[in-house]
Scaffold this motif. Structure first.
Motif, PDB file in Angstrom:
ATOM      1  N   ASP A 234      -8.073  11.282   0.915  1.00  0.00           N
ATOM      2  CA  ASP A 234      -7.463  10.103   0.309  1.00  0.00           C
ATOM      3  C   ASP A 234      -8.469   8.956   0.218  1.00  0.00           C
ATOM      4  O   ASP A 234      -8.545   8.241  -0.790  1.00  0.00           O
ATOM      5  CB  ASP A 234      -6.245   9.667   1.128  1.00  0.00           C
ATOM      6  CG  ASP A 234      -5.198   8.968   0.271  1.00  0.00           C
ATOM      7  OD1 ASP A 234      -5.534   8.602  -0.863  1.00  0.00           O
ATOM      8  OD2 ASP A 234      -4.063   8.788   0.729  1.00  0.00           O
TER       9      ASP A 234
ATOM     10  N   LYS B 258       0.839  -1.203   0.000  1.00  0.00           N
ATOM     11  CA  LYS B 258       0.000   0.000   0.000  1.00  0.00           C
ATOM     12  C   LYS B 258       0.873   1.252   0.000  1.00  0.00           C
ATOM     13  O   LYS B 258       0.609   2.218  -0.722  1.00  0.00           O
ATOM     14  CB  LYS B 258      -0.918   0.007   1.218  1.00  0.00           C
ATOM     15  CG  LYS B 258      -2.052  -1.003   1.164  1.00  0.00           C
ATOM     16  CD  LYS B 258      -2.911  -0.923   2.406  1.00  0.00           C
ATOM     17  CE  LYS B 258      -4.049  -1.930   2.352  1.00  0.00           C
ATOM     18  NZ  LYS B 258      -4.883  -1.903   3.582  1.00  0.00           N
TER      19      LYS B 258
ATOM     20  N   GLN C 183      -9.957   6.928  -3.066  1.00  0.00           N
ATOM     21  CA  GLN C 183      -9.772   5.497  -3.271  1.00  0.00           C
ATOM     22  C   GLN C 183     -11.072   4.701  -3.188  1.00  0.00           C
ATOM     23  O   GLN C 183     -11.232   3.697  -3.882  1.00  0.00           O
ATOM     24  CB  GLN C 183      -8.783   4.941  -2.240  1.00  0.00           C
ATOM     25  CG  GLN C 183      -7.371   5.469  -2.377  1.00  0.00           C
ATOM     26  CD  GLN C 183      -6.409   4.753  -1.454  1.00  0.00           C
ATOM     27  OE1 GLN C 183      -6.346   3.525  -1.420  1.00  0.00           O
ATOM     28  NE2 GLN C 183      -5.649   5.517  -0.692  1.00  0.00           N
TER      29      GLN C 183
END
Length: 438
Positions: A204, A127, A208
């Motif tokens: 973020d 990640k 995503q």
């Protein structure tokens, strides 16, 4: 010092060491830390440990496994803080083991607060590798968290949802989405330090996962009903409201930095996202639905039903469904076709030369494809897709012919049954003239 004392001290040093030169863990010291880690363009996952620490000893075998699994992808190192205290000093190391991730901005390493297993460490490293690539592309802008208040303002849109006693039930408890909720006090110093990290994490997560996971914030000095109900006694307090257990929220156990918050939110996202379907290619629409607008599409070519029967085909489809589950957080399309039914597709992707089953991956936006060259097995396919996921297609990548998606013909879908051999025509041999000289 006599010989026996020297041998004793040497033996103690050897038995206290957690890692050796035979491991894939890089020994980091005061003399090499800057050159190997801080001056590197690569991702580093670093453990700060003490040889006498019980938790460090328990972590050591998992750390070695993680180092081996990440070899060639990311670097895994370890610093013995009983010998090299100066290395951990700038990072405020106060307990062992402490794990730091040195990504794009080496001056701001991130804390790892996940499970102490090799699989969790490797997953987190991947990640962070993806984030590092994004940061490199954006010049590091994704690390800038801003400093605007909870009410908005500053640079960028505020994706933190302002929660109150009036809207909490409707937005959080009655919703289908999992939530991370911060209960704060405006005068709290820790809350002020968390605020930009919380806002950056919300942006973020929005990028995503869309609206599949949400981050909220509630001023507990003004809206006290739910803060009291959930036993909030200090600030900031973060609660996790999972889907299906909204009325029994959990305490958030992760770090108070953007990376840790995002990681926790994405775990919630992965828990709730539905796995993809594995669609049979029966029309051009199947290809459009699974390839156009997706990051990539995975196409498997299965043997003729006469070669496998229904049982064998379903075993392959079950394996592909398992892969879909493993990679479900990716925006991928998944398809399959029987060998020989989509000849143009097979020819365009160079399928069939090494037999069936076979697999190809198409990146429609780049008009590129790559083909599985290893075994068509659970382990082989997973390794192949992992490589694709992190941009390691390498020399196996090819351009689509004429930069166009392959042509698809309409076919009848598989009925789920075993195949049937075609019936042979019966010939009347009564009038056949036999050659007497046979």
């Amino acid at each position: 010092m006599n010989l026996y004392a020297l041998l004793f001290l040497t033996a103690v040093a050897q038995t206290s060491a957690l890692y050796s030169n035979s491991d894939d863990v890089v020994e980091l010291t005061a003399s090499n830390f800057r050159s190997k880690v801080l001056d590197s363009d690569e991702l580093w996952v670093v453990e700060f440990y003490a040889p006498w620490c019980g938790h460090c000893k328990s972590l050591a075998p998992e750390w070695k496994k993680a180092a081996t699994q990440l070899k060639g992808v990311a670097n895994v190192g370890a610093v013995d803080m009983t010998v090299h205290q100066s290395v951990g000093g700038p990072y405020g190391i106060q307990g062992f083991p402490t794990i730091k991730i040195f990504g794009y901005n080496k001056n701001k390493p991130k804390d790892y607060n996940g499970q102490r297993t090799s699989s969790s460490i490797v997953e987190f490293a991947f990640k962070e590798l993806r984030q590092m690539i994004k940061d490199r592309e954006n010049g590091g802008s994704s690390d800038d968290s801003g400093s605007s208040g909870r009410g908005g303002g500053g640079s960028g849109e505020n994706h933190v949802v302002e929660l109150t006693d009036a809207n909490f039930k409707e937005l959080v408890l009655d919703s289908e989405e999992p939530w991370l909720v911060e209960f704060f006090a405006p005068w709290c110093g820790h809350c002020k330090r968390l605020e930009p990290e919380w806002k950056a994490a919300a942006a973020d997560v929005k990028n995503q996962a869309g609206d599949a996971v949400k981050l909220g914030a509630m001023d507990a000095t003004v809206h006290q009903q739910y803060a009291s109900q959930y036993g909030v006694r200090g600030y900031p307090t973060i609660k996790v409201f999972r889907k299906g257990s909204k009325h029994s929220p959990e305490d958030f156990q992760g770090g108070r930095d953007k990376s840790s918050i995002v990681a926790a939110a994405m775990e919630l996202y992965e828990e709730n996202i539905d796995p993809p379907t594995i669609d049979e290619v029966v029309s051009a629409k199947t290809q459009e639905d699974n390839c156009i607008g997706k990051q990539l599409c995975v196409i498997s070519f299965l043997p003729n039903i006469l070669d496998t029967g229904a049982k064998g085909r379903n075993e392959i489809l079950d394996m592909l469904a398992k892969m879909g589950e493993k990679f479900k957080k990716k925006v991928w399309g998944w398809m399959w076709a029987e060998a020989g039914k989509q000849n143009s597709l097979e020819k365009s992707l160079g399928i069939g030369g090494s037999g069936f089953p076979a697999m190809a991956v198409i990146v429609e936006k780049k008009k590129m494809y790559t083909v599985l060259t290893g075994p068509f097995s659970e382990e082989g396919v997973e390794s192949f897709l992992n490589g694709i996921s992190y941009g390691r297609a390498g020399r196996n990548s090819h351009s689509l012919k004429d930069d166009k998606m392959p042509e698809i013909v309409d076919t009848e879908p598989w009925d789920g049954n075993d195949g049937q051999l075609p019936e042979e025509e019966e010939f009347d041999l009564s009038d056949f003239k036999w050659d007497d000289e046979l």
